[in-house]
Design a protein around this motif. Structure first.
Motif, PDB file in Angstrom:
ATOM      1  N   THR A 127     -10.690  -1.734   0.911  1.00 13.79           N
ATOM      2  CA  THR A 127     -11.309  -0.449   1.203  1.00 13.79           C
ATOM      3  C   THR A 127     -12.126  -0.006   0.006  1.00 13.79           C
ATOM      4  O   THR A 127     -11.720  -0.188  -1.144  1.00 13.79           O
ATOM      5  N   PHE A 128     -13.313   0.550   0.281  1.00 11.01           N
ATOM      6  CA  PHE A 128     -14.183   1.031  -0.784  1.00 11.01           C
ATOM      7  C   PHE A 128     -14.496   2.517  -0.628  1.00 11.01           C
ATOM      8  O   PHE A 128     -15.279   3.077  -1.378  1.00 11.01           O
ATOM      9  N   ALA A 129     -13.872   3.155   0.353  1.00  7.79           N
ATOM     10  CA  ALA A 129     -14.108   4.585   0.576  1.00  7.79           C
ATOM     11  C   ALA A 129     -13.481   5.402  -0.537  1.00  7.79           C
ATOM     12  O   ALA A 129     -12.581   4.944  -1.242  1.00  7.79           O
ATOM     13  N   PHE A 130     -13.956   6.617  -0.724  1.00  7.73           N
ATOM     14  CA  PHE A 130     -13.325   7.515  -1.686  1.00  7.73           C
ATOM     15  C   PHE A 130     -11.892   7.773  -1.234  1.00  7.73           C
ATOM     16  O   PHE A 130     -11.637   8.029  -0.059  1.00  7.73           O
ATOM     17  N   SER A 131     -10.964   7.716  -2.152  1.00  8.96           N
ATOM     18  CA  SER A 131      -9.564   7.952  -1.787  1.00  8.96           C
ATOM     19  C   SER A 131      -9.378   9.388  -1.326  1.00  8.96           C
ATOM     20  O   SER A 131      -9.959  10.319  -1.885  1.00  8.96           O
ATOM     21  N   ASP A 132      -8.558   9.548  -0.301  1.00 13.93           N
ATOM     22  CA  ASP A 132      -8.293  10.865   0.274  1.00 13.93           C
ATOM     23  C   ASP A 132      -6.803  11.157   0.160  1.00 13.93           C
ATOM     24  O   ASP A 132      -6.019  10.823   1.052  1.00 13.93           O
ATOM     25  N   PRO A 133      -6.379  11.780  -0.942  1.00 10.85           N
ATOM     26  CA  PRO A 133      -4.942  12.048  -1.129  1.00 10.85           C
ATOM     27  C   PRO A 133      -4.376  13.029  -0.118  1.00 10.85           C
ATOM     28  O   PRO A 133      -3.192  12.972   0.207  1.00 10.85           O
ATOM     29  N   GLY A 134      -5.196  13.938   0.390  1.00 15.03           N
ATOM     30  CA  GLY A 134      -4.710  14.897   1.377  1.00 15.03           C
ATOM     31  C   GLY A 134      -4.271  14.221   2.657  1.00 15.03           C
ATOM     32  O   GLY A 134      -3.178  14.483   3.183  1.00 15.03           O
ATOM     33  N   ALA A 135      -5.120  13.331   3.176  1.00 18.76           N
ATOM     34  CA  ALA A 135      -4.766  12.595   4.388  1.00 18.76           C
ATOM     35  C   ALA A 135      -3.551  11.712   4.141  1.00 18.76           C
ATOM     36  O   ALA A 135      -2.691  11.545   5.015  1.00 18.76           O
ATOM     37  N   ALA A 136      -3.461  11.152   2.941  1.00 20.51           N
ATOM     38  CA  ALA A 136      -2.320  10.293   2.602  1.00 20.51           C
ATOM     39  C   ALA A 136      -1.025  11.089   2.553  1.00 20.51           C
ATOM     40  O   ALA A 136       0.024  10.623   3.022  1.00 20.51           O
ATOM     41  N   LEU A 137      -1.065  12.285   2.005  1.00 22.59           N
ATOM     42  CA  LEU A 137       0.133  13.130   1.946  1.00 22.59           C
ATOM     43  C   LEU A 137       0.603  13.499   3.351  1.00 22.59           C
ATOM     44  O   LEU A 137       1.807  13.519   3.632  1.00 22.59           O
ATOM     45  N   THR A 138      -0.336  13.780   4.237  1.00 22.55           N
ATOM     46  CA  THR A 138       0.019  14.110   5.619  1.00 22.55           C
ATOM     47  C   THR A 138       0.698  12.933   6.294  1.00 22.55           C
ATOM     48  O   THR A 138       1.718  13.090   6.984  1.00 22.55           O
ATOM     49  N   ALA A 162      -5.536   5.437  -9.364  1.00 22.81           N
ATOM     50  CA  ALA A 162      -6.533   5.256 -10.416  1.00 22.81           C
ATOM     51  C   ALA A 162      -7.880   5.805  -9.963  1.00 22.81           C
ATOM     52  O   ALA A 162      -8.885   5.680 -10.663  1.00 22.81           O
ATOM     53  N   GLY A 163      -7.905   6.394  -8.777  1.00 24.62           N
ATOM     54  CA  GLY A 163      -9.151   6.916  -8.212  1.00 24.62           C
ATOM     55  C   GLY A 163      -9.325   8.397  -8.460  1.00 24.62           C
ATOM     56  O   GLY A 163      -8.369   9.173  -8.391  1.00 24.62           O
ATOM     57  N   ILE A 164     -10.565   8.792  -8.768  1.00 27.04           N
ATOM     58  CA  ILE A 164     -10.868  10.208  -8.989  1.00 27.04           C
ATOM     59  C   ILE A 164     -11.305  10.820  -7.663  1.00 27.04           C
ATOM     60  O   ILE A 164     -12.368  10.478  -7.139  1.00 27.04           O
ATOM     61  N   PRO A 165     -10.518  11.709  -7.088  1.00 32.99           N
ATOM     62  CA  PRO A 165     -10.924  12.338  -5.825  1.00 32.99           C
ATOM     63  C   PRO A 165     -12.150  13.222  -6.032  1.00 32.99           C
ATOM     64  O   PRO A 165     -12.363  13.786  -7.112  1.00 32.99           O
ATOM     65  N   SER A 225      -8.677  20.877   0.725  1.00 33.08           N
ATOM     66  CA  SER A 225      -7.956  20.182   1.796  1.00 33.08           C
ATOM     67  C   SER A 225      -6.732  19.450   1.245  1.00 33.08           C
ATOM     68  O   SER A 225      -5.679  19.393   1.901  1.00 33.08           O
ATOM     69  N   THR A 226      -6.847  18.917   0.033  1.00 35.92           N
ATOM     70  CA  THR A 226      -5.709  18.230  -0.577  1.00 35.92           C
ATOM     71  C   THR A 226      -4.596  19.210  -0.904  1.00 35.92           C
ATOM     72  O   THR A 226      -3.412  18.938  -0.637  1.00 35.92           O
ATOM     73  N   ALA A 227      -4.960  20.359  -1.472  1.00 34.22           N
ATOM     74  CA  ALA A 227      -3.964  21.382  -1.798  1.00 34.22           C
ATOM     75  C   ALA A 227      -3.261  21.875  -0.533  1.00 34.22           C
ATOM     76  O   ALA A 227      -2.043  22.103  -0.521  1.00 34.22           O
ATOM     77  N   ASN A 228      -4.013  22.012   0.552  1.00 35.34           N
ATOM     78  CA  ASN A 228      -3.417  22.448   1.820  1.00 35.34           C
ATOM     79  C   ASN A 228      -2.444  21.394   2.353  1.00 35.34           C
ATOM     80  O   ASN A 228      -1.371  21.728   2.871  1.00 35.34           O
ATOM     81  N   GLY A 267      -9.317   5.744   2.140  1.00 35.69           N
ATOM     82  CA  GLY A 267     -10.035   6.861   2.726  1.00 35.69           C
ATOM     83  C   GLY A 267      -9.219   7.607   3.751  1.00 35.69           C
ATOM     84  O   GLY A 267      -8.022   7.355   3.933  1.00 35.69           O
ATOM     85  N   ALA A 268      -9.885   8.522   4.456  1.00 36.52           N
ATOM     86  CA  ALA A 268      -9.185   9.417   5.381  1.00 36.52           C
ATOM     87  C   ALA A 268      -8.418   8.681   6.468  1.00 36.52           C
ATOM     88  O   ALA A 268      -7.375   9.154   6.934  1.00 36.52           O
ATOM     89  N   SER A 269      -8.913   7.517   6.892  1.00 35.06           N
ATOM     90  CA  SER A 269      -8.260   6.787   7.977  1.00 35.06           C
ATOM     91  C   SER A 269      -7.497   5.556   7.498  1.00 35.06           C
ATOM     92  O   SER A 269      -7.092   4.727   8.314  1.00 35.06           O
ATOM     93  N   MET A 270      -7.304   5.432   6.190  1.00 36.81           N
ATOM     94  CA  MET A 270      -6.642   4.244   5.634  1.00 36.81           C
ATOM     95  C   MET A 270      -5.282   4.619   5.060  1.00 36.81           C
ATOM     96  O   MET A 270      -5.151   5.064   3.922  1.00 36.81           O
ATOM     97  N   GLN A 271      -4.247   4.500   5.887  1.00 34.59           N
ATOM     98  CA  GLN A 271      -2.859   4.628   5.433  1.00 34.59           C
ATOM     99  C   GLN A 271      -2.076   3.496   6.094  1.00 34.59           C
ATOM    100  O   GLN A 271      -1.954   3.459   7.312  1.00 34.59           O
ATOM    101  N   VAL A 272      -1.586   2.581   5.286  1.00 34.05           N
ATOM    102  CA  VAL A 272      -0.932   1.375   5.786  1.00 34.05           C
ATOM    103  C   VAL A 272       0.447   1.233   5.154  1.00 34.05           C
ATOM    104  O   VAL A 272       0.601   1.431   3.938  1.00 34.05           O
ATOM    105  N   THR A 273       1.451   0.895   5.953  1.00 33.35           N
ATOM    106  CA  THR A 273       2.784   0.648   5.423  1.00 33.35           C
ATOM    107  C   THR A 273       2.802  -0.704   4.715  1.00 33.35           C
ATOM    108  O   THR A 273       2.528  -1.730   5.333  1.00 33.35           O
ATOM    109  N   GLY A 274       3.109  -0.681   3.420  1.00 37.70           N
ATOM    110  CA  GLY A 274       3.215  -1.912   2.652  1.00 37.70           C
ATOM    111  C   GLY A 274       4.601  -2.527   2.760  1.00 37.70           C
ATOM    112  O   GLY A 274       4.749  -3.735   2.950  1.00 37.70           O
TER     113      GLY A 274
END
Length: 285
Positions: free
Chosen positions: A133-144, A173-176, A183-186, A99-106
């Motif tokens: 995490t079970f939130a909807f994936s947020d590719p925009g926040a991840a790209l940032t 594998a998640g459908i945004p 927001s993702t395109a931006n 989700g929007a607040s879930m970005q972790v270095t693997g």
């Protein structure tokens, strides 16, 4: 070195050759001590951005995906692609997102320039711990978040590496949600404007067709002349390994070719010599 003009101190403060050499040595040592560590130069920096949202990507398929990354980086084709660049090495990091607040270095930034380094990276990838995490994936926040990882090339603090090409490879594998399209395109446009050169994507699993359409429209992009960003579909089965290997090898080859093309031609370097010599001559006078 400063010298005193007062005649009273002339005999005491004029340094001898030995004293001057010692002082110079101290200055050089102090400069080296306080100078920042120089970043390592590589051809490209690559962030593997992995969507970990459940239940779209099961634990079994998450493990399968990471194994495909590990197998790809230890293949002879991949190593040949890496070593074909101007420096013959790249830097790679793995980031997990949800989700929007879930970005972790693997896996933190690592250099790969030979088989031993590739194997070390592969072993770390195979042992990445997956956050829940079970939130909807947020590719925009991840790209940032991924854009910031590149450091000085994208306007951030140094990550220890400098490169000609910065690349993000997304696997999901998640459908945004359709509401995230703008927001993702931006975020994608901002990433490319900030210095990211290429964003590719791999759509995984049962809903790969819908995912691919979203990522094609809102995520992928390229600023490298003559290079098109790609969004491809890959099933989560036994063919995943070969498909991911081919996609990643092509990406690394693209970065290597771009790095080589960015190196000045010998004639350009020779053209700089007269100016350099002139500056040195002036500095001596």
């Amino acid at each position: 070195m400063k010298t005193f003009k007062n005649k009273k101190f002339d005999g005491l403060c004029q340094p001898s050759g030995f004293q001057f050499a010692c002082a110079l040595s101290v200055c050089i040592a102090a400069t080296a001590w306080f100078s920042p560590v120089r970043a390592e130069t590589v051809d490209s920096e690559l962030v593997l951005l992995v969507d970990i949202v459940q239940p779209e990507l099961s634990q079994t398929n998450f493990t399968r995906l990471l194994n495909s990354y590990a197998n790809s980086f230890t293949s002879s084709q991949m190593l040949n692609s890496i070593q074909s660049g101007a420096t013959g090495k790249i830097a790679v990091s793995v980031m997990l997102f949800g989700g929007a607040s879930m970005q972790v270095t693997g896996v933190p930034w690592m250099v790969i320039g030979n088989a031993a380094e590739a194997l070390n990276f592969a072993n770390l990838v195979r042992n990445v711990t997956r956050p829940t995490t079970f939130a909807f994936s947020d590719p925009g926040a991840a790209l940032t978040a991924a854009t910031k990882k590149f450091g000085t090339e994208t306007g951030g603090a140094s990550n220890g590496f400098e490169s000609t090409v910065q690349i993000i490879e997304v696997a999901t594998a998640g459908i945004p949600s359709a509401s995230m399209a703008t927001s993702t395109a931006n975020s994608s446009a901002n990433a490319l404007a900030s210095g990211v050169d290429l964003i590719n994507a791999v759509a995984l699993g049962t809903f790969s067709n819908s995912i691919d359409s979203f990522y094609t429209a809102n995520v992928i992009g390229s600023t490298i002349p003559g290079v098109q960003a790609t969004s491809t579909e890959a099933p989560l089965n036994g063919t995943l390994n070969n498909m991911m290997g081919g996609a990643l090898t092509t990406t690394v080859q693209t970065g290597s070719a771009a790095a080589i093309s960015a190196v000045p031609e010998p004639s350009s370097l020779l053209a700089l010599l007269p100016t350099t010599l002139l500056l040195l001559k002036r500095r001596r006078h």
